[in-house]
Design an enzyme around this catalytic site. Sequence first.
Site, mmCIF file in Angstrom:
data_model
loop_
_atom_site.group_PDB
_atom_site.id
_atom_site.type_symbol
_atom_site.label_atom_id
_atom_site.label_comp_id
_atom_site.label_asym_id
_atom_site.label_seq_id
_atom_site.Cartn_x
_atom_site.Cartn_y
_atom_site.Cartn_z
ATOM 1 N N ASP A 1 -0.641 4.970 -4.351
ATOM 2 C CA ASP A 1 -0.122 5.139 -3.010
ATOM 3 C C ASP A 1 0.997 6.173 -3.094
ATOM 4 O O ASP A 1 1.587 6.387 -4.147
ATOM 5 C CB ASP A 1 0.377 3.799 -2.445
ATOM 6 C CG ASP A 1 0.496 3.850 -0.919
ATOM 7 O OD1 ASP A 1 0.755 2.799 -0.324
ATOM 8 O OD2 ASP A 1 0.339 4.949 -0.341
ATOM 9 N N SER A 2 1.291 6.793 -1.929
ATOM 10 C CA SER A 2 2.138 7.995 -1.940
ATOM 11 C C SER A 2 3.629 7.701 -1.905
ATOM 12 O O SER A 2 4.431 8.593 -2.183
ATOM 13 C CB SER A 2 1.792 8.846 -0.716
ATOM 14 O OG SER A 2 1.837 8.014 0.441
ATOM 15 N N GLY A 3 3.998 6.479 -1.535
ATOM 16 C CA GLY A 3 5.409 6.125 -1.600
ATOM 17 C C GLY A 3 6.093 5.964 -0.260
ATOM 18 O O GLY A 3 7.067 5.217 -0.160
ATOM 19 N N GLY A 4 5.621 6.621 0.781
ATOM 20 C CA GLY A 4 6.302 6.551 2.070
ATOM 21 C C GLY A 4 6.409 5.130 2.588
ATOM 22 O O GLY A 4 7.454 4.677 3.024
ATOM 23 N N PHE A 5 5.295 4.421 2.488
ATOM 24 C CA PHE A 5 5.268 3.055 3.023
ATOM 25 C C PHE A 5 6.222 2.156 2.243
ATOM 26 O O PHE A 5 6.979 1.377 2.809
ATOM 27 C CB PHE A 5 3.847 2.500 2.935
ATOM 28 C CG PHE A 5 3.708 1.118 3.491
ATOM 29 C CD1 PHE A 5 3.729 0.019 2.642
ATOM 30 C CD2 PHE A 5 3.584 0.918 4.847
ATOM 31 C CE1 PHE A 5 3.618 -1.262 3.152
ATOM 32 C CE2 PHE A 5 3.461 -0.369 5.366
ATOM 33 C CZ PHE A 5 3.480 -1.453 4.510
ATOM 34 N N ASP B 1 2.811 9.712 4.239
ATOM 35 C CA ASP B 1 2.626 9.461 5.669
ATOM 36 C C ASP B 1 3.796 8.643 6.192
ATOM 37 O O ASP B 1 4.611 8.131 5.425
ATOM 38 C CB ASP B 1 1.310 8.709 5.899
ATOM 39 C CG ASP B 1 1.281 7.379 5.150
ATOM 40 O OD1 ASP B 1 1.911 7.288 4.073
ATOM 41 O OD2 ASP B 1 0.652 6.439 5.642
ATOM 42 N N GLN C 1 -3.233 7.177 11.066
ATOM 43 C CA GLN C 1 -2.156 6.393 11.642
ATOM 44 C C GLN C 1 -2.383 6.278 13.154
ATOM 45 O O GLN C 1 -3.500 6.517 13.634
ATOM 46 C CB GLN C 1 -0.790 7.042 11.327
ATOM 47 C CG GLN C 1 -0.373 6.944 9.854
ATOM 48 C CD GLN C 1 -0.080 5.530 9.391
ATOM 49 O OE1 GLN C 1 -0.003 4.586 10.178
ATOM 50 N NE2 GLN C 1 0.060 5.346 8.075
ATOM 51 N N GLY D 1 -1.115 1.842 8.414
ATOM 52 C CA GLY D 1 -0.406 1.266 9.548
ATOM 53 C C GLY D 1 -0.881 -0.106 9.963
ATOM 54 O O GLY D 1 -0.533 -0.596 11.033
ATOM 55 N N ASP E 1 -7.086 -2.838 -1.026
ATOM 56 C CA ASP E 1 -6.107 -3.246 -2.047
ATOM 57 C C ASP E 1 -5.204 -4.285 -1.386
ATOM 58 O O ASP E 1 -4.911 -4.170 -0.176
ATOM 59 C CB ASP E 1 -5.255 -2.055 -2.518
ATOM 60 C CG ASP E 1 -4.037 -1.856 -1.621
ATOM 61 O OD1 ASP E 1 -4.180 -1.180 -0.583
ATOM 62 O OD2 ASP E 1 -2.955 -2.416 -1.936
HETATM 63 C C1 LIG Z 1 -0.941 -8.668 3.274
HETATM 64 C C2 LIG Z 1 0.238 -8.927 2.344
HETATM 65 C C3 LIG Z 1 0.060 -10.128 1.413
HETATM 66 O O1 LIG Z 1 0.466 -7.781 1.541
HETATM 67 C C4 LIG Z 1 1.852 -7.644 1.434
HETATM 68 C C5 LIG Z 1 2.458 -8.274 2.673
HETATM 69 C C6 LIG Z 1 2.813 -7.301 3.740
HETATM 70 O O2 LIG Z 1 1.875 -6.256 3.768
HETATM 71 C C7 LIG Z 1 1.754 -5.449 2.629
HETATM 72 C C8 LIG Z 1 0.324 -4.959 2.627
HETATM 73 N N1 LIG Z 1 0.067 -4.164 3.833
HETATM 74 C C9 LIG Z 1 0.066 -2.832 3.778
HETATM 75 N N2 LIG Z 1 -0.086 -2.060 4.869
HETATM 76 C C10 LIG Z 1 0.017 -0.779 4.440
HETATM 77 C C11 LIG Z 1 0.022 0.414 5.150
HETATM 78 C C12 LIG Z 1 0.204 1.624 4.457
HETATM 79 C C13 LIG Z 1 0.283 2.883 5.136
HETATM 80 O O3 LIG Z 1 0.180 2.981 6.384
HETATM 81 N N3 LIG Z 1 0.504 4.004 4.402
HETATM 82 C C14 LIG Z 1 0.636 3.963 3.043
HETATM 83 N N4 LIG Z 1 0.849 5.111 2.371
HETATM 84 N N5 LIG Z 1 0.546 2.796 2.363
HETATM 85 C C15 LIG Z 1 0.358 1.616 3.046
HETATM 86 C C16 LIG Z 1 0.346 0.399 2.342
HETATM 87 C C17 LIG Z 1 0.197 -0.803 3.043
HETATM 88 N N6 LIG Z 1 0.212 -2.109 2.645
HETATM 89 O O4 LIG Z 1 2.648 -4.358 2.612
HETATM 90 C C18 LIG Z 1 3.740 -4.656 1.746
HETATM 91 C C19 LIG Z 1 4.990 -4.691 2.586
HETATM 92 C C20 LIG Z 1 3.751 -3.682 0.587
HETATM 93 O O5 LIG Z 1 3.481 -5.943 1.200
HETATM 94 C C21 LIG Z 1 2.125 -6.167 1.363
HETATM 95 O O6 LIG Z 1 1.436 -9.141 3.153
#
Ligand SMILES: CC1(C)O[C@@H]2[C@@H](CO[C@@]3(CNc4nc5cc6c(=O)[nH]c(N)nc6cc5[nH]4)OC(C)(C)O[C@@H]23)O1
Length: 374
Positions: A94-98, A148, A191, A218, A268
Site C-alpha cells: 500500500d502507498s502510505g496515504g491511508f 491517494d 475514490q 475509501g 486484503d
Molecule cells: C476492517 C478492519 C478489521 O480492518 C481494519 C479496521 C478499519 O479498517 C481498516 C481496513 N480498511 C481499509 N480501507 C482502506 C482504504 C484505503 C484507501 O482508500 N487507500 C489506500 N491507499 N489504502 C486503503 C487501505 C484501507 N484499509 O483500515 C485500517 C484503519 C488500516 O484498519 C483496518 O477494520
Amino acid sequence: MTTDQFSFTVTKTDGAARTGEIRMPRGVIRTPAFMPVGTAATVKAMYPDQVKALGADVVLGNTYHLMLRPTAERVAKLGGLHKFMNWPYPILTDSGGFQVMSLSALRKIDENGVTFQSHIDGSTHVMTPERSIEIQGLLGSDIQMQLDECVKLPCTDAVAEKAMQLSLRWAERCRVAFGEQPGRAMFGIVQGGAVERLRIESAKELAQLDLKGYAIGGLAVGEPQEVMLRMIETVEPHMPKEKPRYLMGVGTPDDIVESVRRGVDMFDCVMPTRAGRHGQVFTRHGRMNLRNARFAEDLRPLDADSKCVASNTYSRAYLHHLVRSNEILGMMLLTWNNLAYYQELMAGLRKAIADGRLEDYIGEVKESWAKGER
Ligand SMILES: CC1(C)O[C@@H]2[C@@H](CO[C@@]3(CNc4nc5cc6c(=O)[nH]c(N)nc6cc5[nH]4)OC(C)(C)O[C@@H]23)O1
C-alpha cells in the site's frame, strides 16, 4: 510457470464474478485472492512458509510502516523486502496515504503530498506521490499502489470530490514516477466517498491511464456493508473487465463473498490475523470468541473437518486456556486457523465460479455460518 512480464487473464465467469490469474516473475496469483497483511514485513504470528502452505499467493506490505522502520533505504541495502522477510513470492504494497491518515499525528495534506509526524518517534516526513513510488521500488514491491487521499465517511460531497480529484492528479504523478518496471505493476485507486457520480468519474478517469490494475479505495472505513456493496455495484461497470479489481481493507468472510459476487478479484484485511491475536476465530461454522467461559471444558477441536492442524487438533478448552493466559501459542494457533479458513473460503469461491455454481456455494457457506458452531 513464471514470466518476465505482468499479465492478468480472466479464466471463468459466473455472473459478475470471475476467476483469473495474475502472472508475474515471482509467481502466479489465483483470483479471487485474499492477501494476508504483512504490515511490518511479517504476517504477525506466522512463518512465511506456513502462510504459503495455506494457499496465499501474495502478501501485503505497508509503505508507511517500513519507511519509518527500518526505512526503505535499509531494506533496499539489505537486498529488498522479499529477501528481508523470506517471502520470495509476489508482494503488494500500500502507498502510505491511508495509513498516514489513520495512524500518524499532525498531518497536513496539500497538492504536493502529505506532511506527517511518525507515530513511532514523532519525526516529520513528507510523502509525495513520487516518494511513495520510490519507496515501493526500494522495497522491491511487485504491485505498487498509487498515493491517494481517502476521506473519512460520512463527509460532504464537496470534500469527497476534492479528495477524489487530488487522487486522480496523484495517480498521474505516480504513473510517471513508476515509469516502466517490467514484471511489476502500479494500480490506481478509485475514490469518491459514497457519492455515485464521483465514484463513476474516478473510475472512468483512472481507466484512461491504462494502468495494470485498479483498487476500490475509501471503503471498509466503518460504513455499513450495504453502502460498501452499493459503491462496488456503482463502479464495477466502469472498471476495465480485463484488469484486476482490488477492494482495499476488506473484510469479513461475508464481505468477501458479497464482493466476489459483484466482480472483485483481490482482497486484503487485518481481520483474520488481528482477530486471531484477540481470541476471535473464523470457521466454516461461523465465528467464536475463545475467551468465552463456555469453552473452558469443550474438548472438541475448532473444526474437525479442516485440514489445518490448528483447527482439527487442539481442543477449544486448551485454546481457551491459552487465550485467557495471553499465551503466544494462542495467538499463533488462532491466527493459523483464521488464515486457513480465509484461504479455504477463497479456494471454495474460485472452484464454485469455475464450476458455474457460485450462487449455490454462497447459499451453502451462509447456511453453514448461520447454523453456528457444532
Ligand atoms: C476492517 C478492519 C478489521 O480492518 C481494519 C479496521 C478499519 O479498517 C481498516 C481496513 N480498511 C481499509 N480501507 C482502506 C482504504 C484505503 C484507501 O482508500 N487507500 C489506500 N491507499 N489504502 C486503503 C487501505 C484501507 N484499509 O483500515 C485500517 C484503519 C488500516 O484498519 C483496518 O477494520
